[in-house]
Motif scaffolding. Structure first.
Motif: not given
Length: 572
Positions: A15, A122, A124, A148, A442-447, A517, A519
């Motif tokens: 991370s 990504s 990253e 990240k 990142a824990q929410r699945g987002q960048g 992101d 979304s």
């Protein structure tokens, strides 16, 4: 065993990646651990923690900041043996802190970062690593870590500066740099030249003069020098510091006050404080060299104190009194097979001098900050292009076109009057706040990509340079490692430590471009976040503080006498 072995975690993903195992990198690592973040790696090209205090191990190497201030606020050291700590003691302290916080579980020694590239898709960084340890390199010589958040803790003083002097490769004797000292070389009876008269030179010269048959110090520009007034911290004081909890923080606060008050002496040319410092320095010179008026003018600068780093020493001038020590201000023309050819620019007379050892006490490459690391940000933009006109960063930490990146001890964060550790701690708290937002996304699945807003960065640096133009750092009568060839001050901070700490006591998200992101599932951070600061200066005034310390010390002594009479053992 409560330490998670580093090799058991994903080897090429983390991370957070921290480059450097000195005070900065360690401080960031500790703050991550305190926040419950364990997925990080420290990449250190050396073989141990310590940073500049591991790299610099020359004879006489010591700190020019009072030992009371040269430790983390959360790990104050009650065991310093001198007012100004020696390199070995500082390195011991660093190792003790690394052990206490179990940082050895998170570090990869012998690992040199050669590059870092931002991947926009990504969100990253791809960090390139070269393995320097031969055994590990046989298995994997190079690899890449995806991370990240990428953090530089390499600082300003890590890459030695070698001036280009013709003939250097021809010399038949020994050449070494102060920052890369070869302890296998026997100095006894040698004819030694030291090129440079800065901070390392004034520490090295008195030590090598004790064993050399001849010592010549080559000075290009004189430096302002004041007395160090170093002495031993008595055992009874250390006992009090260890056993009376409030005493060391109070003494530290008094020291902090004194250093902050000295700011005006160093930064305001023409001020009463600057004039006083000038007078003190000249008085010290003439007192130390009363029988050498021929050296007074040579050793007296023509610029205001503070333009270059002010040196503190108790024995450099004494060394110049010795019959086998010479101060040479002639121009170095070339290095020959036997030594150095010099030329007197006034008389045009030259001379060939013979030496066995030439020491380059010529400092570091300070303008590049991430020297040797090929950093490429958004759209592959190289850091060299970003900093083409001089290094700059928002509040000295975040950089244009480099998302999710932070730098410790970066542009315009160097000090001339106080401990850099006080600055580092403030930076660690600030960067932690930004890191946590990226990792939460990142824990929410987002960048999430966080980059300083260009308009704010430029506005900040324009005002900063205006402030710096009013200081001695901008004095046109001298050049220094504080500024580049164009005179742009890239290294120094324009204010006090407390002012910087207050500046970093909150994160204003309007300072940044935040790219999430598409979304849009979760809102991006906004507004201001108050993170506070460590208050180390005294808040009740110096006189009241001194009185409090005196009363506290008296009470502590009485308590220790009482303990001794009752034969209760003191804590170690």
């Amino acid at each position: 065993m409560d330490q998670e072995p580093e090799q058991h975690r994903a080897f090429t993903k983390s991370s957070v990646v921290i480059v450097g195992g000195g005070f900065s990198g360690m401080c960031m690592a500790i703050k991550l651990l305190e926040a419950g973040i364990r997925d990080f790696i420290i990449l250190e090209k050396s073989t141990g923690f310590g940073g500049t205090w591991k790299d610099n191990a020359y004879p006489g190497c010591c700190c020019d900041v009072l030992s009371t201030l040269y430790s983390y606020s959360f790990e104050q050291n009650a065991n310093w043996t001198r007012r100004y700590p020696a390199q070995g003691e500082i390195l011991d302290y660093v190792r003790e802190v690394a052990t206490k916080y179990k940082l050895y579980s998170f570090v990869r020694f012998g690992s040199e970062v050669t590059g870092a590239t931002w991947d926009k898709k990504s969100k990253e960084w791809n960090v390139s690593v070269r393995v320097l340890s031969s055994m590990e390199a046989e298995a994997c010589g190079t690899y890449t870590v995806q991370t990240k958040f990428f953090i530089s803790g390499v600082g300003q003083l890590n890459q030695p500066y070698w001036p280009q002097i013709p003939g250097q490769d021809r010399f038949h004797g020994k050449i070494m740099h102060a920052a890369r000292w070869d302890w296998s070389y026997d100095l006894k009876g040698k004819r030694i030249a030291i090129i440079g008269n800065g901070a390392s030179a004034v520490q090295i010269a008195p030590e090598v003069a004790k064993v050399a048959s001849q010592l010549t110090i080559f000075q290009r520009t004189p430096k302002w020098i004041i007395a160090r007034e170093d002495n031993e911290v008595k055992q009874w004081k250390r006992v009090l510091f260890r056993n009376v909890p409030f005493l060391l923080p109070k003494v530290r606060a008094l020291t902090m006050d004194g250093r902050e008050e000295s700011y005006e002496e160093l930064i305001r040319a023409g001020s009463a404080e600057s004039a006083k410092l000038t007078k003190t320095s000249i008085k010290f010179l003439r007192k130390e060299l009363p029988d050498r008026p021929d050296l007074w003018e040579i050793l007296t600068p023509k610029y205001a104190p503070g333009c270059k780093r002010i040196l503190i020493t108790d024995d450099y001038y004494k060394t110049l009194r010795l019959s086998h020590v010479a101060l040479d201000t002639r121009d170095i023309q070339t290095i020959t097979e036997e030594g150095i050819d010099v030329l007197d620019l006034k008389t045009k007379e030259g001379e060939s001098l013979e030496f066995d050892l030439i020491v380059f006490a010529t400092g570091f490459q300070t303008q590049e900050f991430l020297h040797g690391i090929d950093v490429r940000g958004v759209d592959g933009r190289p850091l060299g292009d970003i900093w083409e006109k001089g290094a700059s960063a928002l509040y000295g930490m975040t950089v244009e076109s480099l998302p999710n990146f932070g730098i410790f001890y970066g542009p315009n964060t160097n000090l001339g009057h106080n401990s850099i550790i006080l600055m580092i701690e403030a930076q660690a708290r600030y960067l932690l706040t930004i890191v946590k937002e990226v990792l939460k996304a990142a824990q929410r699945g987002q960048g999430l990509a966080i980059t300083p807003r260009l308009e704010r960065l430029r506005e900040w640096n324009v005002q900063l340079q205006k402030d710096l133009d009013k200081t001695t750092f901008a004095d046109p009568l001298c050049s220094s490692w504080y500024k580049n060839k164009e005179g742009h001050i890239t290294n120094n901070w324009s204010g006090t430590v407390v002012e910087y700490q207050k500046l970093l006591s909150k994160v204003d998200w309007s300072d940044f471009e935040l790219e999430g992101d598409d979304s849009g599932a979760s809102p991006l951070p906004s507004g201001q976040v108050a993170i506070g600061r460590v208050v180390e200066e005294s808040l009740i005034g110096p006189q009241a503080m001194i009185g409090g310390v005196a009363v506290g010390a008296l009470a502590a002594v009485s308590y220790l006498v009482y303990r001794n009479r009752r034969r209760i053992p003191l804590l170690a």
